[in-house]
Design a protein around this motif. Structure first.
Motif, PDB file in Angstrom:
ATOM      1  N   VAL A  68     -25.304  42.441   5.685  1.00  0.00           N
ATOM      2  CA  VAL A  68     -24.327  43.524   5.529  1.00  0.00           C
ATOM      3  C   VAL A  68     -23.985  44.124   6.894  1.00  0.00           C
ATOM      4  O   VAL A  68     -22.811  44.346   7.195  1.00  0.00           O
ATOM      5  N   LEU A  69     -24.990  44.365   7.720  1.00  0.00           N
ATOM      6  CA  LEU A  69     -24.736  44.929   9.046  1.00  0.00           C
ATOM      7  C   LEU A  69     -23.927  43.990   9.926  1.00  0.00           C
ATOM      8  O   LEU A  69     -23.123  44.439  10.748  1.00  0.00           O
ATOM      9  N   SER A  70     -24.109  42.686   9.751  1.00  0.00           N
ATOM     10  CA  SER A  70     -23.322  41.746  10.557  1.00  0.00           C
ATOM     11  C   SER A  70     -21.894  41.603  10.052  1.00  0.00           C
ATOM     12  O   SER A  70     -20.975  41.375  10.821  1.00  0.00           O
ATOM     13  N   LEU A  71     -21.698  41.746   8.740  1.00  0.00           N
ATOM     14  CA  LEU A  71     -20.351  41.636   8.183  1.00  0.00           C
ATOM     15  C   LEU A  71     -19.537  42.907   8.392  1.00  0.00           C
ATOM     16  O   LEU A  71     -18.329  42.856   8.605  1.00  0.00           O
ATOM     17  N   TYR A  72     -20.189  44.042   8.281  1.00  0.00           N
ATOM     18  CA  TYR A  72     -19.534  45.345   8.445  1.00  0.00           C
ATOM     19  C   TYR A  72     -20.076  45.975   9.713  1.00  0.00           C
ATOM     20  O   TYR A  72     -21.204  46.454   9.750  1.00  0.00           O
ATOM     21  N   LYS A  73     -19.272  45.981  10.750  1.00  0.00           N
ATOM     22  CA  LYS A  73     -19.715  46.447  12.065  1.00  0.00           C
ATOM     23  C   LYS A  73     -19.765  47.969  12.173  1.00  0.00           C
ATOM     24  O   LYS A  73     -20.409  48.504  13.061  1.00  0.00           O
ATOM     25  N   GLN A  74     -19.065  48.657  11.274  1.00  0.00           N
ATOM     26  CA  GLN A  74     -19.022  50.122  11.306  1.00  0.00           C
ATOM     27  C   GLN A  74     -19.472  50.670   9.966  1.00  0.00           C
ATOM     28  O   GLN A  74     -19.273  50.037   8.919  1.00  0.00           O
ATOM     29  N   ASP A  75     -20.040  51.869   9.997  1.00  0.00           N
ATOM     30  CA  ASP A  75     -20.364  52.554   8.756  1.00  0.00           C
ATOM     31  C   ASP A  75     -19.074  52.875   8.006  1.00  0.00           C
ATOM     32  O   ASP A  75     -18.018  53.085   8.620  1.00  0.00           O
ATOM     33  N   PHE A  76     -19.167  52.920   6.694  1.00  0.00           N
ATOM     34  CA  PHE A  76     -18.021  53.316   5.872  1.00  0.00           C
ATOM     35  C   PHE A  76     -17.827  54.823   6.024  1.00  0.00           C
ATOM     36  O   PHE A  76     -18.789  55.582   6.094  1.00  0.00           O
TER      37      PHE A  76
END
Length: 136
Positions: A68-76
């Protein structure tokens, strides 16, 4: 591309695993705990909150967080209720959307309101809108 890769990581939690977890004092309590975890991409902690962490090994939970951290580089940064269907006798379904920019993750919950608690009976998350919305 990211949507299809992440679609492989569909989490479905139900049954006995929620007997001890997935219970909340109120809807506000549920959202107060859920929203910061999803926004900060802590999906292993979300699974623990909803009682599904015992369905995965510690290594699998770690890999999930890493993916998840690699796919989404920024917090929502945003969250909204997308759909809510009130069923009979205290049951309801909800779909929440979390996003930053053009990156989205969707959460589905089947909830049961009991006299002294709100129970999350089923919980799913995915980056594919249709996979989550098809639960309604």
């Amino acid at each position: 591309m990211m949507r299809y890769v992440f679609a492989l990581v569909v989490m479905v939690l139900s049954g006995p695993a929620l007997a001890e977890n997935g219970s909340f004092a109120s809807y506000q309590d549920l959202r107060h705990q859920l929203d910061p975890l999803v926004k900060s991409r802590q999906m292993a902690a979300v699974l623990t909150l909803f009682g599904g962490s015992d369905e995965m090994t510690p290594e699998e939970l770690k890999r999930l967080d890493e993916q998840v951290l690699s796919l989404y580089k920024q917090d929502f940064t945003q969250v909204q209720l997308i759909n809510r269907v009130d069923l009979a006798n205290g049951w309801r379904q909800e779909m929440l959307g979390y996003w930053v920019g053009y990156q989205y993750i969707y959460v589905y919950m089947l909830l049961q309101q009991l006299p002294d608690e709100l129970r999350a009976v089923q919980f799913k998350f995915n980056s594919d809108f249709e996979r989550i919305f098809s639960n309604f």
